[in-house]
Structure formats: C-alpha cells, structure tokens
Design an enzyme around this catalytic site. Structure first.
Site, mmCIF file in Angstrom:
data_model
loop_
_atom_site.group_PDB
_atom_site.id
_atom_site.type_symbol
_atom_site.label_atom_id
_atom_site.label_comp_id
_atom_site.label_asym_id
_atom_site.label_seq_id
_atom_site.Cartn_x
_atom_site.Cartn_y
_atom_site.Cartn_z
ATOM 1 N N LYS A 52 -13.979 19.811 104.498
ATOM 2 C CA LYS A 52 -13.221 20.652 105.378
ATOM 3 C C LYS A 52 -11.654 21.029 105.032
ATOM 4 O O LYS A 52 -11.280 22.060 105.040
ATOM 5 C CB LYS A 52 -13.262 20.126 106.833
ATOM 6 C CG LYS A 52 -14.738 19.965 107.352
ATOM 7 C CD LYS A 52 -14.574 19.165 108.653
ATOM 8 C CE LYS A 52 -16.187 19.082 109.203
ATOM 9 N NZ LYS A 52 -16.389 18.242 110.079
ATOM 10 N N GLN A 96 -14.455 13.744 113.825
ATOM 11 C CA GLN A 96 -15.757 13.682 113.060
ATOM 12 C C GLN A 96 -16.499 12.555 113.784
ATOM 13 O O GLN A 96 -16.202 11.665 113.938
ATOM 14 C CB GLN A 96 -15.427 13.457 111.475
ATOM 15 C CG GLN A 96 -16.510 13.518 110.579
ATOM 16 C CD GLN A 96 -16.967 14.822 110.275
ATOM 17 O OE1 GLN A 96 -16.157 15.752 110.554
ATOM 18 N NE2 GLN A 96 -18.223 14.937 110.185
ATOM 19 N N ASP A 119 -15.188 22.785 117.019
ATOM 20 C CA ASP A 119 -16.589 22.431 116.744
ATOM 21 C C ASP A 119 -17.537 22.883 117.715
ATOM 22 O O ASP A 119 -18.783 23.068 117.618
ATOM 23 C CB ASP A 119 -16.717 20.797 117.120
ATOM 24 C CG ASP A 119 -16.760 19.851 116.038
ATOM 25 O OD1 ASP A 119 -17.254 20.456 114.680
ATOM 26 O OD2 ASP A 119 -16.308 18.647 115.838
#
Ligand code: GUN
Length: 278
Positions: A52, A96, A119
């Site tokens: 990322k 995460q 997300d």
C-alpha cells in the site's frame, strides 16, 4: 476457452485515472494522505501494508505508517483512530486486519469516520455516489465493466458471506441489477446453485473449491480466493485449468482480483481527499 480478465491491465486502467485525479489535487496544493495502522507483526499484513505504501508513493499520495506493538489495547488504538479522524491533513484511515485478539475489530472499523473509511467497511451500499465502496468487491465490479460484462438481469451467485467480500459483493451486484444468491457452508446442494450462475464469484478461502462440474457453460467466473499453499505458491478458490475450458471469462490467481483491491484503495483515498477539500 475463456477470455482471461487480467488484474494488472484493469488495475493500470483504474490507476491512470487515479493518478490524474491525484495530480489535479496536487495542483491545488492538496496532497492526498492515507494513514495505515498496523498492530503487531503478522507477516502477511506487513506485506500488504508495504504494498500500500509503495503504491501511494508511485501516485504522489502521502502515506502515514503507524506501527503499534501487538499488546496495544483497544483504548489505545481507538485514541489513534480518533486522532487521525480529527486531523484534516489525513484523508483516509485504515487499520490492517486481522487485529490482535484483545481488540474488537468491529469497534475499530466503526470508529473510522465514514468519510475517511477508505476500506469501505462501513459503507451501506446505497446509490449515494459519495460513499467509499469496499475495495475488493468494487474491484470485481471494475473488472466486469472492463471486460464488457453486463450485470443487469443476470443470475449472480456469490460463494462466501464474509463481511469484507461476500456480503458487500452481493450488495454491489444487486445494486447493478443482478439477481443475486449468496451461498455459504450451510447451503444445500451448492453445485446445483452455482450451476445456475451467469456470473459466479468465489470468495470461500479454500483452494480449488470450485470445480468444473459446478460451473455452467459460458459463465463468467471471478476468483477472489488467495490461498497460500506453500511458501511461494498461491491458489485461487477456482480450479482454473478445468474451469477455464467452460467459462466465457475468468480471472486468474495470482494476477487477478488481488491487484484490484489496492487500486481501489488508492481510488478511494483520492476520492476521499477530493470530497474533504471541496
Ligand atoms: N486484511 C485483509 N484484507 C484487508 C483489507 O482489504 N483491508 C484491511 N484493512 N485489512 C485487510
């Protein structure tokens, strides 16, 4: 023989647009910023977080990496999320997953402000254009669009009902006017259901779970599975070699949906930055 929908090609197509939008923001003096929180040292999570960061750098997005120890408490993590929520220079916030067991994932996911939830985990999937869509299912929709596969009126079967993929995938297909069935471990005669599918999405997490006898001739088969079966070997949920012979379109693993997730995360980050700086 199926046409292979290549994740790299579709991701590059998406990212070209993301880059142009990021450049437009930079020209206005706004640097899109994504904050990524990693709690603990899960090796797979470390790889994802690094990828990322690299993608952010490629696109001129600022990436803020926050690495917390495995024994971080829920209170401490919530305080971090709230500080990032309140920071106007940060446009996207993600933790995460998975999180260590002392932390309730849903509590953390819900703590991220919806405008910064890149997300897309808190997305209700209405027709509101401002919503940030969940990355993996949104990536699948991009692949279908890119391949010219219309969803409206089609029978769509999603195998798997996870919060991250299966459920939002079904909602997006429904939003696109598909007729959607969601199958799971308690589904009776699974193969009879999957054989009805014009569009079959496998998100089960079991290597080669979908075999050729479960697929209708000419179906579009999307494989969301990422099953690590050896140090360097990834297998999808679909028995690619056999199913490829029956499907009209198919996505490979690796090189398929996985590459889309990160592209959609970048897209959400730049959209979030644009929406927060109108
Ligand atoms: N862990 C596995 N997939 C994901 C994802 O898409 N987002 C986050 N935050 N964690 C994950």
């Amino acid at each position: 023989m199926a046409t292979i929908i290549k994740g790299k090609e579709v991701a590059e197509y998406v990212l070209a647009d993301v880059k142009a939008r990021a450049d437009a923001l930079l020209a206005r003096g706004i640097t899109p910023c994504l904050a990524v929180i990693l709690v603990g040292d899960d090796p797979a999570s470390q790889v994802y977080v690094r990828k990322k960061k690299e993608k952010c750098e490629e696109l001129g997005i600022r990436s803020l990496q926050i690495h917390l120890p495995a024994e971080t408490t829920q209170q401490e993590l919530l305080a971090r999320v709230e500080a990032l929520n309140a920071d106007p220079s940060v446009h996207g916030v993600l933790c995460q997953l998975p999180l260590p067991e002392q932390i309730d994932e849903q509590t953390i996911v819900r703590a991220v402000r919806p405008e910064k939830d890149v997300d897309g985990f808190t997305c209700r999937i209405s027709a509101d254009e401002r919503d940030l869509m969940p990355c993996t299912p949104a990536g699948v929709m991009e692949m279908l669009r890119y391949a010219g596969v219309a969803v409206a009126g089609k029978r769509c079967v999603v195998v798997g009902r996870s919060n991250i993929v299966g459920k939002p995938m079904a909602a997006l297909l429904l939003q696109a006017d598909g007729t959607v069935t969601v199958c799971h471990s308690k589904t009776r005669d699974l193969a009879a259901v999957t054989r009805e599918a014009d569009i079959l999405v496998a998100a089960v997490g079991k290597p080669h779970f979908i075999t050729a006898d479960m697929v209708k001739e000419g179906a579009v088969v999307i494989d969301v599975g990422v099953n690590r079966v050896a140090e360097k070997k990834l297998l999808g949920d679909v028995d690619f070699e056999a199913v490829e012979k029956k499907a009209s379109f198919i996505t490979p693993v690796p090189g398929g949906v996985g590459l889309m997730t990160i592209a959609m995360l970048m897209k959400n980050t730049v959209r979030a930055a644009a929406q927060q700086t109108i």
